[in-house]
Design a protein around this motif. Structure first.
Motif, PDB file in Angstrom:
ATOM      1  N   PHE A  33      80.719  63.337   8.703  1.00  0.00           N
ATOM      2  CA  PHE A  33      81.081  62.165   9.492  1.00  0.00           C
ATOM      3  C   PHE A  33      79.874  61.697  10.273  1.00  0.00           C
ATOM      4  O   PHE A  33      79.283  62.453  11.033  1.00  0.00           O
ATOM      5  CB  PHE A  33      82.227  62.489  10.456  1.00  0.00           C
ATOM      6  CG  PHE A  33      82.583  61.341  11.362  1.00  0.00           C
ATOM      7  CD1 PHE A  33      83.257  60.239  10.870  1.00  0.00           C
ATOM      8  CD2 PHE A  33      82.246  61.374  12.700  1.00  0.00           C
ATOM      9  CE1 PHE A  33      83.583  59.186  11.696  1.00  0.00           C
ATOM     10  CE2 PHE A  33      82.574  60.327  13.532  1.00  0.00           C
ATOM     11  CZ  PHE A  33      83.233  59.237  13.024  1.00  0.00           C
ATOM     12  N   ILE A  34      79.504  60.450  10.053  1.00  0.00           N
ATOM     13  CA  ILE A  34      78.368  59.880  10.774  1.00  0.00           C
ATOM     14  C   ILE A  34      78.912  58.744  11.629  1.00  0.00           C
ATOM     15  O   ILE A  34      79.298  57.692  11.102  1.00  0.00           O
ATOM     16  CB  ILE A  34      77.299  59.352   9.804  1.00  0.00           C
ATOM     17  CG1 ILE A  34      76.824  60.489   8.901  1.00  0.00           C
ATOM     18  CG2 ILE A  34      76.149  58.725  10.558  1.00  0.00           C
ATOM     19  CD1 ILE A  34      75.974  60.028   7.746  1.00  0.00           C
ATOM     20  N   PRO A  35      78.987  58.934  12.939  1.00  0.00           N
ATOM     21  CA  PRO A  35      79.525  57.863  13.780  1.00  0.00           C
ATOM     22  C   PRO A  35      78.559  56.691  13.842  1.00  0.00           C
ATOM     23  O   PRO A  35      77.362  56.869  13.979  1.00  0.00           O
ATOM     24  CB  PRO A  35      79.695  58.524  15.148  1.00  0.00           C
ATOM     25  CG  PRO A  35      78.720  59.645  15.140  1.00  0.00           C
ATOM     26  CD  PRO A  35      78.599  60.093  13.707  1.00  0.00           C
ATOM     27  N   THR A  36      79.105  55.518  13.680  1.00  0.00           N
ATOM     28  CA  THR A  36      78.284  54.319  13.794  1.00  0.00           C
ATOM     29  C   THR A  36      78.610  53.656  15.118  1.00  0.00           C
ATOM     30  O   THR A  36      79.776  53.392  15.416  1.00  0.00           O
ATOM     31  CB  THR A  36      78.576  53.342  12.648  1.00  0.00           C
ATOM     32  OG1 THR A  36      79.971  53.051  12.631  1.00  0.00           O
ATOM     33  CG2 THR A  36      78.180  53.933  11.305  1.00  0.00           C
ATOM     34  N   PRO A  37      77.629  53.404  15.914  1.00  0.00           N
ATOM     35  CA  PRO A  37      77.901  52.773  17.210  1.00  0.00           C
ATOM     36  C   PRO A  37      78.368  51.341  17.015  1.00  0.00           C
ATOM     37  O   PRO A  37      77.915  50.640  16.116  1.00  0.00           O
ATOM     38  CB  PRO A  37      76.556  52.821  17.933  1.00  0.00           C
ATOM     39  CG  PRO A  37      75.547  52.936  16.846  1.00  0.00           C
ATOM     40  CD  PRO A  37      76.210  53.654  15.717  1.00  0.00           C
ATOM     41  N   ARG A  38      79.301  50.943  17.843  1.00  0.00           N
ATOM     42  CA  ARG A  38      79.801  49.579  17.780  1.00  0.00           C
ATOM     43  C   ARG A  38      78.745  48.648  18.340  1.00  0.00           C
ATOM     44  O   ARG A  38      78.052  48.969  19.299  1.00  0.00           O
ATOM     45  CB  ARG A  38      81.087  49.446  18.564  1.00  0.00           C
ATOM     46  CG  ARG A  38      82.211  50.255  17.928  1.00  0.00           C
ATOM     47  CD  ARG A  38      83.438  50.242  18.761  1.00  0.00           C
ATOM     48  NE  ARG A  38      83.976  48.883  18.851  1.00  0.00           N
ATOM     49  CZ  ARG A  38      85.040  48.576  19.542  1.00  0.00           C
ATOM     50  NH1 ARG A  38      85.677  49.506  20.202  1.00  0.00           N
ATOM     51  NH2 ARG A  38      85.485  47.353  19.586  1.00  0.00           N
ATOM     52  N   ALA A  39      78.616  47.501  17.727  1.00  0.00           N
ATOM     53  CA  ALA A  39      77.613  46.539  18.168  1.00  0.00           C
ATOM     54  C   ALA A  39      77.898  46.104  19.611  1.00  0.00           C
ATOM     55  O   ALA A  39      77.015  46.094  20.452  1.00  0.00           O
ATOM     56  CB  ALA A  39      77.596  45.335  17.245  1.00  0.00           C
ATOM     57  N   LYS A  40      79.134  45.747  19.869  1.00  0.00           N
ATOM     58  CA  LYS A  40      79.531  45.365  21.230  1.00  0.00           C
ATOM     59  C   LYS A  40      81.048  45.415  21.321  1.00  0.00           C
ATOM     60  O   LYS A  40      81.741  45.359  20.309  1.00  0.00           O
ATOM     61  CB  LYS A  40      79.026  43.971  21.594  1.00  0.00           C
ATOM     62  CG  LYS A  40      79.658  42.861  20.774  1.00  0.00           C
ATOM     63  CD  LYS A  40      79.164  41.512  21.224  1.00  0.00           C
ATOM     64  CE  LYS A  40      79.834  40.444  20.376  1.00  0.00           C
ATOM     65  NZ  LYS A  40      80.768  39.658  21.102  1.00  0.00           N
ATOM     66  N   ASP A  41      81.537  45.508  22.514  1.00  0.00           N
ATOM     67  CA  ASP A  41      82.979  45.469  22.722  1.00  0.00           C
ATOM     68  C   ASP A  41      83.424  44.011  22.797  1.00  0.00           C
ATOM     69  O   ASP A  41      82.791  43.183  23.461  1.00  0.00           O
ATOM     70  CB  ASP A  41      83.364  46.194  24.008  1.00  0.00           C
ATOM     71  CG  ASP A  41      83.185  47.694  23.886  1.00  0.00           C
ATOM     72  OD1 ASP A  41      83.274  48.195  22.756  1.00  0.00           O
ATOM     73  OD2 ASP A  41      82.968  48.352  24.914  1.00  0.00           O
ATOM     74  N   ASP A  42      84.512  43.719  22.102  1.00  0.00           N
ATOM     75  CA  ASP A  42      85.055  42.369  22.127  1.00  0.00           C
ATOM     76  C   ASP A  42      85.823  42.155  23.418  1.00  0.00           C
ATOM     77  O   ASP A  42      86.464  43.062  23.935  1.00  0.00           O
ATOM     78  CB  ASP A  42      86.011  42.150  20.953  1.00  0.00           C
ATOM     79  CG  ASP A  42      85.310  42.149  19.615  1.00  0.00           C
ATOM     80  OD1 ASP A  42      84.090  41.954  19.594  1.00  0.00           O
ATOM     81  OD2 ASP A  42      85.994  42.345  18.595  1.00  0.00           O
ATOM     82  N   THR A  43      85.770  40.936  23.917  1.00  0.00           N
ATOM     83  CA  THR A  43      86.640  40.587  25.027  1.00  0.00           C
ATOM     84  C   THR A  43      88.034  40.354  24.455  1.00  0.00           C
ATOM     85  O   THR A  43      88.227  40.289  23.240  1.00  0.00           O
ATOM     86  CB  THR A  43      86.144  39.308  25.740  1.00  0.00           C
ATOM     87  OG1 THR A  43      86.192  38.220  24.813  1.00  0.00           O
ATOM     88  CG2 THR A  43      84.727  39.490  26.263  1.00  0.00           C
ATOM     89  N   PHE A  44      89.011  40.215  25.314  1.00  0.00           N
ATOM     90  CA  PHE A  44      90.384  39.997  24.851  1.00  0.00           C
ATOM     91  C   PHE A  44      90.477  38.725  24.019  1.00  0.00           C
ATOM     92  O   PHE A  44      91.104  38.703  22.959  1.00  0.00           O
ATOM     93  CB  PHE A  44      91.343  39.928  26.044  1.00  0.00           C
ATOM     94  CG  PHE A  44      92.757  39.605  25.646  1.00  0.00           C
ATOM     95  CD1 PHE A  44      93.567  40.580  25.099  1.00  0.00           C
ATOM     96  CD2 PHE A  44      93.262  38.322  25.787  1.00  0.00           C
ATOM     97  CE1 PHE A  44      94.870  40.294  24.712  1.00  0.00           C
ATOM     98  CE2 PHE A  44      94.546  38.021  25.405  1.00  0.00           C
ATOM     99  CZ  PHE A  44      95.356  39.009  24.868  1.00  0.00           C
ATOM    100  N   LYS A  45      89.832  37.670  24.488  1.00  0.00           N
ATOM    101  CA  LYS A  45      89.900  36.390  23.792  1.00  0.00           C
ATOM    102  C   LYS A  45      89.256  36.488  22.412  1.00  0.00           C
ATOM    103  O   LYS A  45      89.816  36.004  21.417  1.00  0.00           O
ATOM    104  CB  LYS A  45      89.205  35.316  24.626  1.00  0.00           C
ATOM    105  CG  LYS A  45      89.268  33.933  24.043  1.00  0.00           C
ATOM    106  CD  LYS A  45      88.595  32.934  24.961  1.00  0.00           C
ATOM    107  CE  LYS A  45      88.619  31.539  24.340  1.00  0.00           C
ATOM    108  NZ  LYS A  45      87.949  30.559  25.196  1.00  0.00           N
ATOM    109  N   GLU A  46      88.069  37.112  22.322  1.00  0.00           N
ATOM    110  CA  GLU A  46      87.382  37.262  21.038  1.00  0.00           C
ATOM    111  C   GLU A  46      88.202  38.101  20.060  1.00  0.00           C
ATOM    112  O   GLU A  46      88.312  37.768  18.877  1.00  0.00           O
ATOM    113  CB  GLU A  46      86.007  37.898  21.238  1.00  0.00           C
ATOM    114  CG  GLU A  46      85.022  37.018  21.973  1.00  0.00           C
ATOM    115  CD  GLU A  46      83.764  37.771  22.362  1.00  0.00           C
ATOM    116  OE1 GLU A  46      83.788  39.016  22.393  1.00  0.00           O
ATOM    117  OE2 GLU A  46      82.750  37.105  22.634  1.00  0.00           O
ATOM    118  N   LYS A  47      88.791  39.188  20.560  1.00  0.00           N
ATOM    119  CA  LYS A  47      89.597  40.048  19.697  1.00  0.00           C
ATOM    120  C   LYS A  47      90.853  39.314  19.229  1.00  0.00           C
ATOM    121  O   LYS A  47      91.241  39.425  18.065  1.00  0.00           O
ATOM    122  CB  LYS A  47      89.972  41.323  20.440  1.00  0.00           C
ATOM    123  CG  LYS A  47      90.694  42.331  19.584  1.00  0.00           C
ATOM    124  CD  LYS A  47      90.926  43.626  20.321  1.00  0.00           C
ATOM    125  CE  LYS A  47      91.618  44.627  19.440  1.00  0.00           C
ATOM    126  NZ  LYS A  47      91.855  45.900  20.117  1.00  0.00           N
TER     127      LYS A  47
END
Length: 115
Positions: A33-47
């Motif tokens: 398992f190779i964890p990939t970091p998330r680029a950025k957290d989405d805001t509620f509106k974006e998600k």
């Protein structure tokens, strides 16, 4: 020897620390398992916008369900029992549509090839 026998005072030896399977300050290492970091957290509106674009029928079903419920309760409050019953049946249909849309969305997401 009339005195009391000498008692050697022994201090308990400190035992070595117990074996810890992994360090709690770092995430565990899982083989393969190779964890990939998330680029950025989405805001509620974006998600919300992203999820709506992925499966637009779920928000439509939710709005239909809420609309039927509100109008059905309003008709019930006004004493229009026939209209209220029809709207409650429509609400159940809208809920079924929403659940069906969620299930289809889950299957399409599971079958989508990973990028």
């Amino acid at each position: 020897m009339a005195g009391t026998p000498a008692v050697s005072e022994q201090t308990p030896k400190s035992s070595p620390p117990a074996f810890v399977p992994f360090d709690f300050s770092e995430p565990p290492l899982i083989e393969g398992f190779i964890p990939t970091p998330r680029a950025k957290d989405d805001t509620f509106k974006e998600k919300f916008i992203r999820k709506t674009k992925e499966n637009p029928f779920v928000p439509i079903g939710c709005l239909g369900t809420a609309g039927m419920l509100i109008y059905g309760l309003r008709a019930f409050h006004q004493g229009k029992t026939r209209n209220s019953q029809l709207l409650m049946r429509g609400r159940i249909f809208a809920q079924g549509f929403t659940v069906f849309a969620i299930i289809i969305g889950v299957f399409t997401t599971a079958l989508k090839p990973k990028q």
